[in-house]
Design an enzyme around this catalytic site. Structure first.
Site, PDB file in Angstrom:
ATOM      1  N   CYS A   1     -21.046  -5.533  15.179  1.00 17.11           N
ATOM      2  CA  CYS A   1     -20.308  -4.429  14.597  1.00 17.11           C
ATOM      3  C   CYS A   1     -21.113  -3.136  14.636  1.00 17.11           C
ATOM      4  O   CYS A   1     -22.316  -3.138  14.423  1.00 17.11           O
ATOM      5  CB  CYS A   1     -19.885  -4.653  13.145  1.00 17.11           C
TER       6      CYS A   1
ATOM      7  N   ARG B   1     -22.090  -3.349  20.381  1.00 17.02           N
ATOM      8  CA  ARG B   1     -22.340  -4.175  19.204  1.00 17.02           C
ATOM      9  C   ARG B   1     -21.129  -5.022  18.816  1.00 17.02           C
ATOM     10  O   ARG B   1     -21.205  -5.864  17.918  1.00 17.02           O
ATOM     11  CB  ARG B   1     -22.721  -3.293  18.014  1.00 17.02           C
TER      12      ARG B   1
ATOM     13  N   TRP C   1     -17.136  -6.949  15.728  1.00 15.34           N
ATOM     14  CA  TRP C   1     -17.371  -8.252  16.353  1.00 15.34           C
ATOM     15  C   TRP C   1     -17.072  -9.264  15.248  1.00 15.34           C
ATOM     16  O   TRP C   1     -17.827  -9.370  14.273  1.00 15.34           O
ATOM     17  CB  TRP C   1     -18.819  -8.360  16.817  1.00 15.34           C
TER      18      TRP C   1
ATOM     19  N   ASN D   1     -20.973  -3.879   8.397  1.00 12.58           N
ATOM     20  CA  ASN D   1     -21.581  -4.745   9.403  1.00 12.58           C
ATOM     21  C   ASN D   1     -22.432  -5.755   8.641  1.00 12.58           C
ATOM     22  O   ASN D   1     -23.202  -5.379   7.775  1.00 12.58           O
ATOM     23  CB  ASN D   1     -22.462  -3.877  10.322  1.00 12.58           C
ATOM     24  N   GLY D   2     -22.262  -7.042   8.948  1.00  8.22           N
ATOM     25  CA  GLY D   2     -23.032  -8.085   8.261  1.00  8.22           C
ATOM     26  C   GLY D   2     -22.102  -9.185   7.791  1.00  8.22           C
ATOM     27  O   GLY D   2     -20.949  -9.255   8.234  1.00  8.22           O
TER      28      GLY D   2
ATOM     29  N   GLU E   1     -33.908 -17.429  32.637  1.00  4.59           N
ATOM     30  CA  GLU E   1     -33.308 -16.110  32.449  1.00  4.59           C
ATOM     31  C   GLU E   1     -32.195 -15.875  33.479  1.00  4.59           C
ATOM     32  O   GLU E   1     -31.132 -15.327  33.141  1.00  4.59           O
ATOM     33  CB  GLU E   1     -34.406 -15.035  32.546  1.00  4.59           C
TER      34      GLU E   1
ATOM     35  N   LYS F   1     -28.330 -15.014  32.506  1.00  8.78           N
ATOM     36  CA  LYS F   1     -27.622 -13.813  32.958  1.00  8.78           C
ATOM     37  C   LYS F   1     -26.299 -14.200  33.618  1.00  8.78           C
ATOM     38  O   LYS F   1     -25.266 -13.597  33.376  1.00  8.78           O
ATOM     39  CB  LYS F   1     -28.454 -12.997  33.967  1.00  8.78           C
TER      40      LYS F   1
ATOM     41  N   GLU G   1     -23.706 -15.458  30.967  1.00 10.80           N
ATOM     42  CA  GLU G   1     -23.151 -14.543  29.968  1.00 10.80           C
ATOM     43  C   GLU G   1     -22.218 -13.490  30.540  1.00 10.80           C
ATOM     44  O   GLU G   1     -21.316 -13.044  29.851  1.00 10.80           O
ATOM     45  CB  GLU G   1     -24.243 -13.916  29.092  1.00 10.80           C
TER      46      GLU G   1
ATOM     47  N   HIS H   1     -35.586 -36.118  37.292  1.00 12.43           N
ATOM     48  CA  HIS H   1     -35.530 -36.927  36.062  1.00 12.43           C
ATOM     49  C   HIS H   1     -34.128 -36.910  35.454  1.00 12.43           C
ATOM     50  O   HIS H   1     -33.973 -37.105  34.252  1.00 12.43           O
ATOM     51  CB  HIS H   1     -36.577 -36.424  35.068  1.00 12.43           C
TER      52      HIS H   1
ATOM     53  N   LYS I   1     -24.337  -7.315  21.263  1.00 11.52           N
ATOM     54  CA  LYS I   1     -25.726  -7.079  21.651  1.00 11.52           C
ATOM     55  C   LYS I   1     -26.717  -7.505  20.585  1.00 11.52           C
ATOM     56  O   LYS I   1     -27.660  -8.202  20.849  1.00 11.52           O
ATOM     57  CB  LYS I   1     -25.926  -5.604  21.976  1.00 11.52           C
TER      58      LYS I   1
END
Ligand code: F6R
Length: 607
Positions: free
Chosen positions: A2, A27, A75, A101-102, A483, A487, A490, A506, A602
């Site tokens: 948010c 955000r 969000w 936000n939270g 990484e 990428k 996402e 394995h 983010k």
């Protein structure tokens, strides 16, 4: 999670708020809204979906009359991403509007209590409880500040909020606890936002609001109060050196692409002031007169965790410091065996990631010394660490982190060399050679990025059909394989797994067939023969392979992507953008929304 922006001043507020929200959209972007007061009446305009939906709703003249207001991009955590659940939320009496936000963890109990007092709720959000509670206390005869204090004392969880009231159109109240909120000080105008780029075109003077503080702003004043006693607090303003260009796309199609291409500049920024070329030394003033850790625990999430894993190889090889790297969400909930002799390094681009912040606090409770490696200036992790080292990547807007990892890796490499030198286990000749390669790295990288981009464009149509991908690497390239997979997942939504190449046999090799390609990180180093045999095993099962390698490495695979020749560990800086561009181009080819991938935000300021 948010984004909040609030403005009070002399200009039409709505365009400033919308512009700020655009810079905060990373955000959260499942709904958005604004609220302002005109003629003692609150107007709230909100809608589900992206900010462009809100902009379409704001086409009346009325929205240009207000010179203050609050805005939010969401969000969702509690309640579906609908218009009804979008912020701002209004109190039942229509006097207050609030953006938040939270997460208010005890919102169910508070809501039940307020409902029993006759208050009606119109959304499923935790946020609405806060605005209703504040209005309730004002109705009981408290001042707005007292009502905020009483409400916040009842709230459990995290919050950053901005509040307006219909009879005082130019005043905005705000408060924070474990979610970021920054005040911007202008000339006859003031701002509140979740992140600095939101108001960067108007001011570079900022005030960092701390946890358990309340702010009251008007166009001419910023007042801070302690939550505990409402006593006034004096706080210096800080001048920020970021420029607005850094927070804009500048002709690039996406922030992600722009940030990938910014990496040469980011490396230069990271090196600035950290290398004394005349004396051929690494300078880290933050660590002067600080003992060298005998062991180090690195705690981080996501891409920052991968940077930590990458650094483990260097810190152990070069500086001979034993390192454990742990995912913050695991670290925070188990017995950590830390004491006052322990050293913990937390790595975070945003400096606000809830799990990493909790890991930092846990380490401090155990009296460990905490080094914070952070990008965002004045963020919670930066402020709470015992020693803060900024990574100098500049504002990272794309949800998928790119340049931040590059800056973390450079900073971690510098730290490794600094400690190795302090321990006198590295020769001056070796330091000189590292410095020489570091200073030429930006130019070398810059010279290769356009060709890299072209190569990524060529490869993606051949592989974007895949439902799954393996990314394989050995040694220092194993964290980079993780990484690369992250990428791709996402932003393109293709399932991908990063693996240590030697682990394939394995179990995971059972998955390989002609429809399951592998992206191999195969630089020309001492582990190349090993990775070659791993790749033969993949080929024997019909798996297609892209190999990222160096000239003369001679790999008989489906596609070869040549990096320029470089030395360990600098090759990593040529591997990283290749992985980023491959993911980027795959997402573009598949028509995905690169800068705003589904379900992501983010800054993960909630658990
Ligand atoms: C991936 C990504 C996330 C972050 C993670 C930690 O592209 O952006 O995995 O790396 O959420 O964020 P920070 O570094 O801000 O703590």
């Amino acid at each position: 999670m948010c984004g909040i922006i609030a403005y009070t001043g002399h200009r039409p507020a709505t365009p400033i708020i919308i512009e700020g929200l655009k810079r905060l959209e990373y955000r959260g972007y499942d709904s958005a809204g604004i609220a302002f007061c005109l003629q003692n009446k609150l107007s709230v305009i909100k809608t589900e979906g992206k900010l462009s939906n809100l902009e379409q709703k704001l086409n009346s003249q009325e929205v240009l009359l207000n010179t203050s207001g609050i805005g939010h991009t969401r969000w969702a955590t509690h309640g579906l991403p609908t218009t009804q659940n979008a912020h701002p939320h209004l109190s039942q009496n229509g006097r207050f509007a609030l953006v938040h936000n939270g997460i208010i963890e005890n919102f169910k109990e508070l809501k039940k209590d307020l409902i029993s007092k006759g208050i009606t709720f119109t959304s499923d959000t935790d946020t609405e409880v806060l605005v209703q509670l504040i209005a309730y206390y004002v109705d009981k005869g408290n001042s707005i500040l007292q009502a905020i204090q009483k409400s916040l004392n009842q709230v459990k969880g995290s919050y950053a909020f901005a509040l307006i009231e219909c009879s005082q159109p130019q005043t905005i109240w705000a408060g924070r606890c474990s979610s970021p909120l920054i005040l911007g000080k202008g000339q006859g105008e003031n701002f509140i936002a979740s992140d600095i780029p939101a108001f960067l075109p108007y001011t570079k003077e900022v005030i960092f609001l701390e946890d358990y503080e309340i702010a009251e702003i008007t166009p001419s004043q910023i007042k801070l109060f302690s939550l505990s006693h409402l006593t006034p607090i004096a706080r210096e303003t800080v001048l920020i050196h970021w420029d607005i260009q850094a927070a804009q796309k500048e002709g690039y199609k996406h922030f992600m692409l722009k940030e990938i291409f910014e990496q040469p500049q980011v490396i230069e920024n990271c090196l600035r002031g950290r290398i004394d070329a005349s004396k051929q030394t690494i300078i880290i003033p933050e660590l002067n007169d600080i003992p060298i850790p005998s062991r180090l625990k690195i705690v981080a999430c996501g891409t920052s965790y991968h940077a930590g894993l990458w650094a483990k190889y260097l810190l152990e090889d070069i500086a001979k410091i034993p390192v454990e790297v742990e995912i913050a969400s695991e670290f925070r909930y188990r017995e950590s065996l830390l004491d006052r002799d322990s050293w913990v390094m937390v790595i975070s681009q945003s400096g606000e990631t809830a799990d990493t912040l909790a890991g930092l606090r846990l380490a401090k409770e155990k009296k460990a010394t905490v080094i914070g490696l952070c990008n965002v200036i004045g963020s919670s992790i930066a402020r709470e660490s015992d020693i803060t080292i900024y990574t100098q990547a500049g504002p990272e807007i794309s949800v998928a982190s790119t340049k931040a990892m590059c800056s973390q890796m450079i900073t971690l490499l510098l730290l490794t060399l600094f400690w190795a030198k302090q321990k006198q286990i590295i020769s001056q000749q070796t330091i000189n050679s590292f410095i020489k390669q570091l200073v030429t790295l930006p130019e070398q990288l810059k010279n290769n990025l356009t060709a890299y981009h072209q190569k990524a464009k060529e490869l993606t149509p051949k592989y974007a059909w895949a439902k799954s991908f393996f990314y394989l690497g050995r040694g220092i390239y194993y964290p980079l394989a993780l990484e690369g997979a992250l990428k791709l997942k996402e932003i393109s939504y293709i399932h991908a797994e990063g693996y240590a190449a030697g682990e394939m046999k394995h179990g995971p090799i059972a998955l390989i067939d002609p429809e399951f390609p592998t992206f191999a990180l195969a630089p020309k180093d001492n582990l190349l023969p090993k990775i070659k045999s791993n790749l033969q095993e993949v080929q024997a099962r019909g798996g297609k392979i892209i190999a990222l390698t160096e000239p003369d490495a001679l790999l008989n695979v489906d596609d070869t992507w040549f990096m320029p020749r470089s030395q360990h560990p600098f090759t990593s800086f040529f591997v990283l953008p290749a992985l980023q561009l491959f993911a980027y181009e795959t997402a573009i080819y598949l028509g995905k929304d690169v800068d705003q991938p589904r379900n992501l935000a983010k800054s993960v300021t909630v658990e």
